[in-house]
Enzyme design. Structure first.
Site, mmCIF file in Angstrom:
data_model
loop_
_atom_site.group_PDB
_atom_site.id
_atom_site.type_symbol
_atom_site.label_atom_id
_atom_site.label_comp_id
_atom_site.label_asym_id
_atom_site.label_seq_id
_atom_site.Cartn_x
_atom_site.Cartn_y
_atom_site.Cartn_z
ATOM 1 N N SER A 118 -11.609 -5.641 -4.873
ATOM 2 C CA SER A 118 -11.137 -4.665 -3.651
ATOM 3 C C SER A 118 -11.630 -5.355 -2.377
ATOM 4 O O SER A 118 -12.577 -6.089 -2.075
ATOM 5 C CB SER A 118 -12.125 -3.405 -3.985
ATOM 6 O OG SER A 118 -11.910 -2.297 -2.745
ATOM 7 N N HIS A 132 -5.450 -3.657 3.266
ATOM 8 C CA HIS A 132 -6.160 -3.227 2.181
ATOM 9 C C HIS A 132 -5.397 -3.885 0.984
ATOM 10 O O HIS A 132 -4.405 -3.694 0.835
ATOM 11 C CB HIS A 132 -6.325 -1.649 2.022
ATOM 12 C CG HIS A 132 -6.405 -1.181 0.573
ATOM 13 N ND1 HIS A 132 -5.523 -0.879 -0.350
ATOM 14 C CD2 HIS A 132 -7.650 -1.217 -0.259
ATOM 15 C CE1 HIS A 132 -6.218 -0.617 -1.411
ATOM 16 N NE2 HIS A 132 -7.510 -0.751 -1.544
ATOM 17 N N THR A 135 -6.930 -5.069 -7.016
ATOM 18 C CA THR A 135 -6.371 -4.783 -8.454
ATOM 19 C C THR A 135 -7.384 -4.941 -9.409
ATOM 20 O O THR A 135 -8.521 -5.082 -9.088
ATOM 21 C CB THR A 135 -5.639 -6.157 -8.763
ATOM 22 O OG1 THR A 135 -6.474 -7.422 -8.551
ATOM 23 C CG2 THR A 135 -4.323 -6.412 -7.927
ATOM 24 N N HIS A 166 6.011 -6.176 3.058
ATOM 25 C CA HIS A 166 6.864 -5.518 2.264
ATOM 26 C C HIS A 166 7.608 -6.559 1.458
ATOM 27 O O HIS A 166 7.803 -6.439 0.003
ATOM 28 C CB HIS A 166 7.841 -4.346 2.785
ATOM 29 C CG HIS A 166 6.858 -2.968 2.911
ATOM 30 N ND1 HIS A 166 6.761 -2.121 1.954
ATOM 31 C CD2 HIS A 166 6.412 -2.634 3.998
ATOM 32 C CE1 HIS A 166 6.150 -0.964 2.456
ATOM 33 N NE2 HIS A 166 5.790 -1.472 3.644
#
Length: 296
Positions: A118, A132, A135, A166
């Site tokens: 995290s 942020h 997994t 993105h």
């Protein structure tokens, strides 16, 4: 010969820990790089690394992890990159939430194991976006799944930065399944929405949970690709924006945006709730909170 559940747990936990190691090293390299700015004369930031523990309700050891936090750096005002591997029995509230999500067998058997990474970064320069990423793998005696994602949280938005971030997330998705990026982007837009503010907390990214296609290897490979995509998605934005001059007004905008981030994490974030309800180290769970924030 196929892996046992214990083999899979070990492979996943080792991967998440190795990803933590790569990211912390890359962030310290950013601290070392020369760049103009009001904090250029500060010593490069370094991570403070401490072990974390989780104690079961009966007092027994229930795993733990590594909390890595850098404060007061030249680039990162506060950043945490945590790794955990925990196990035990879910508390009734967490068990009920899992059962309500349709986790097989959870209503009758609350045993679990989980491991993951995290990350939350809050930046010095208001032109550099906060970010942020996480997994994880979750296991019960009746099911396993992966989850995670990454989202960008600029207080001053740049279209090209959003597009770059993105594109990196889409690349990780497209390598596995056409259409996955679109679904996981929409999921992030929904998940990171703040209802009481009627707005998103940032410009999105991808989010997924309960990923079990029936192939553990495929789902683990996808989760690794999401993790690998993070540094190429984020580091170029830091290098591009850290040299921008900024004003006191820019800093005030950043502080208000951080307040928005804190509201989301304390009120809505599923990971925050899970960590606190399962007895994990509170400092590690709440490392996502910014070092300083402001409310209008």
């Amino acid at each position: 010969m196929t892996d046992t559940d214990d083999d899979r747990k070990r492979r996943a936990a080792n991967w998440f820990r190795s990803l933590r190691d790569r990211i912390t090293a890359a962030f310290e390299e950013l601290e070392d790089a020369d760049a103009p700015g009001p904090f250029a004369d500060l010593p490069p930031g370094r991570f403070d690394v401490t072990p974390t523990t989780r104690t079961a309700e009966d007092g027994s050891d229930a795993g733990g992890g590594i909390m890595s936090v850098m404060r007061g750096g030249r680039v990162f005002e506060k950043v945490g990159v945590n790794w955990s591997e925990v196990h035990g029995t879910l508390a009734p509230r967490a068990q009920a939430a899992m059962a309500a999500r349709g986790v097989p067998g959870m209503a009758d058997d609350p045993r679990f194991w989980a491991s993951g990474i995290s990350l939350v970064a809050h930046m010095r320069n208001p032109h550099v976006p906060a970010v942020h990423m996480n997994t994880r793998m979750f296991w019960t005696p009746h099911a396993w799944w992966f989850g995670g994602g990454a989202d960008l949280n600029p207080c001053i938005e740049y279209g090209e930065d959003t597009a770059h971030f993105h594109a990196a997330m889409q690349g990780a998705c497209d390598a596995h399944e056409a259409g996955r990026y679109g679904r996981f982007k929409a999921w992030a837009d929904e998940y990171f929405y703040i209802p009481h503010r009627k707005r998103a907390r940032g410009v999105g990214g991808i989010f997924y949970d309960d990923l079990n296609t029936g192939s553990w290897e495929d789902d683990f490979a996808f989760t690794q690709d999401v993790g690998r995509a993070f540094l190429p998605a984020f580091v170029p934005l830091v290098e591009r924006r850290r040299i921008h001059e900024w004003t006191d007004a820019d800093k005030q905008v950043q502080l208000v945006h951080r307040g928005l981030y804190a509201e989301y994490n304390l009120v809505y974030d599923r990971g925050t709730k899970f960590g606190l309800e399962t007895g994990h180290d509170a400092n590690a769970v709440l490392m996502s909170l910014p070092p300083e924030a402001k409310w209008p």
